[in-house]
Scaffold this motif. Structure first.
Motif, short mmCIF file in Angstrom:
data_model
loop_
_atom_site.label_atom_id
_atom_site.label_comp_id
_atom_site.label_asym_id
_atom_site.label_seq_id
_atom_site.Cartn_x
_atom_site.Cartn_y
_atom_site.Cartn_z
N ASP A 119 -3.64 4.09 -3.24
CA ASP A 119 -4.91 4.55 -2.70
C ASP A 119 -5.16 5.99 -3.10
OD1 ASP A 119 -5.96 2.32 -1.16
OD2 ASP A 119 -4.14 2.52 0.03
N SER A 164 0.87 -1.18 0.00
CA SER A 164 0.00 0.00 0.00
C SER A 164 0.91 1.23 0.00
CB SER A 164 -0.87 -0.02 1.26
OG SER A 164 -1.59 1.17 1.35
N HIS A 178 -0.01 -1.02 -4.92
CA HIS A 178 -1.38 -0.58 -4.61
C HIS A 178 -1.39 0.91 -4.28
CE1 HIS A 178 -5.49 -1.21 -2.97
NE2 HIS A 178 -5.13 -0.38 -1.98
N ALA A 231 -4.71 3.92 7.15
CA ALA A 231 -3.90 2.76 7.51
C ALA A 231 -3.95 2.59 9.03
CB ALA A 231 -2.46 2.96 7.05
N GLY A 232 -3.53 1.42 9.49
CA GLY A 232 -3.37 1.21 10.94
C GLY A 232 -4.65 0.97 11.72
N ASP A 289 -8.14 -5.91 1.55
CA ASP A 289 -7.51 -4.62 1.86
C ASP A 289 -7.92 -4.15 3.25
OD1 ASP A 289 -6.29 -2.16 1.82
OD2 ASP A 289 -7.49 -1.33 0.19
N GLY A 290 -6.92 -4.02 4.12
CA GLY A 290 -7.17 -3.47 5.44
C GLY A 290 -6.69 -4.39 6.55
N ALA A 291 -5.70 -3.93 7.30
CA ALA A 291 -5.18 -4.66 8.47
C ALA A 291 -4.80 -6.10 8.16
CB ALA A 291 -6.19 -4.60 9.62
N HIS A 313 -6.75 2.19 -6.41
CA HIS A 313 -7.95 1.95 -5.63
C HIS A 313 -8.64 3.30 -5.48
CE1 HIS A 313 -9.61 0.73 -1.38
NE2 HIS A 313 -10.56 0.93 -2.26
N GLY A 323 -0.01 -3.01 4.32
CA GLY A 323 0.25 -1.68 4.87
C GLY A 323 1.11 -1.77 6.10
N THR A 324 0.64 -1.14 7.17
CA THR A 324 1.44 -1.11 8.40
C THR A 324 1.38 -2.43 9.17
OG1 THR A 324 -0.44 -0.19 9.63
CG2 THR A 324 1.11 1.38 8.66
N SER A 325 0.39 -3.28 8.85
CA SER A 325 0.24 -4.53 9.61
C SER A 325 1.22 -5.62 9.19
CB SER A 325 -1.18 -5.09 9.45
OG SER A 325 -2.12 -4.08 9.64
C1 DX5 Z 1 -6.78 1.78 2.40
C2 DX5 Z 1 -5.40 1.19 2.49
C3 DX5 Z 1 -5.18 0.57 3.78
C4 DX5 Z 1 -3.89 0.39 4.37
C5 DX5 Z 1 -3.60 -1.00 4.68
O1 DX5 Z 1 -7.47 1.40 1.29
O2 DX5 Z 1 -5.07 0.36 1.41
O3 DX5 Z 1 -6.15 -0.31 4.17
O4 DX5 Z 1 -2.89 1.08 3.80
O5 DX5 Z 1 -2.68 -1.08 5.67
P1 DX5 Z 1 -2.85 -1.43 7.21
O6 DX5 Z 1 -2.13 -2.72 7.39
O7 DX5 Z 1 -2.17 -0.31 7.91
O8 DX5 Z 1 -4.33 -1.51 7.51
#
Ligand code: DX5
Ligand code: ZN
Length: 219
Positions: free
Chosen positions: A38, A11, A36, A147-148, A176-178, A69, A198-200
């Motif tokens: 955003d 991301s 990806h 994110a996060g 997409d997400g966590a 996205h 992302g950050t996860s």
């Molecule tokens: C939003 C982004 C996020 C994000 C994913 O569409 O794509 O969902 O950066 O990363 P984390 O792991 O931080 O949710």
């Protein structure tokens, strides 16, 4: 259980923009599959992140697939801006588009891959008629925009429903997400194809991208 190949999608809003060129190069070298991006408009989601110029820059630095996205109101003709800037795959949200079929067809007529991304509160039934037009279907497992956040567990039932439809239509299922390593393992084993990192799982970690990607592949 046999391991499925995982499409790993950094991301890019989580990347270090002071070093964007080397970030892209390192991620590419580490073996990610899809960059990806955003794109937010501050209306469909309460945030703004990347824009067309970021996309153009990333396009210069990699030959891998770049997705956009689009978390924007009425994506419609705006998809052309992102295709012209170098996107290979465009996700639109059915929640923000009055003519979903028309826009998906337009993306395909431009020779690009078409995807639908759905919010946590949108059911599979709401997109079933469009699944034959989708190369990718992305399930948001957090509310889009930041994110996060925490993984929303109730989305798993919806993911299972989508897995049941995958063979009939032939789309790929993206999450997409966590997406943490444990989520990626569980959902990959279930039959999901790809994950936004992302950050996860990838950014702001102590290990190198090479090591992290290797570990995710081994899960
Ligand atoms: C939003 C982004 C996020 C994000 C994913 O569409 O794509 O969902 O950066 O990363 P984390 O792991 O931080 O949710
Ligand atoms: Zn996203």
């Amino acid at each position: 259980m046999e391991k499925n190949y995982k499409l790993l999608c950094p991301s890019m809003m989580c990347a270090n923009y002071e070093e964007l060129k080397s970030e892209v190069a390192s991620l590419d070298f580490a073996g990610v599959d899809i960059f990806h991006c955003d794109i937010m408009d501050g209306t469909f989601v309460p945030n703004m992140t990347m824009g067309i110029m970021d996309l153009q820059a990333i396009r210069k630095y990699t030959n891998k697939i770049i997705d956009c996205h689009l978390m924007i109101e009425n994506p419609g003709h705006k998809v052309d801006w992102f295709i012209d800037a170098g996107a290979d795959l465009i996700y639109i949200h059915p929640e923000s588009e009055r003519y979903v079929v028309k826009t998906l067809l337009h993306i395909k007529e431009r020779g690009k891959l078409a995807g639908l991304a759905i919010n946590p509160d949108t059911s599979i039934g709401a997109i079933e008629e469009m699944l034959n037009l989708c190369d990718y279907v992305m399930i948001m497992t957090v509310n889009p925009g930041f994110a996060g956040q925490k993984f929303l567990d109730f989305t798993k039932r919806k993911i299972e429903k989508l897995i049941d439809l995958k063979e009939e239509y032939g789309f790929k299922i993206m999450i997409d997400g966590a997406c943490s390593p444990s989520v990626i393992k569980e959902l990959s084993d279930l039959g999901c194809d790809g994950f936004v990192l992302g950050t996860s799982a990838l950014f702001h970690q102590k290990k190198s991208y090479v090591r992290l990607v290797e570990e995710l592949r081994e899960l």
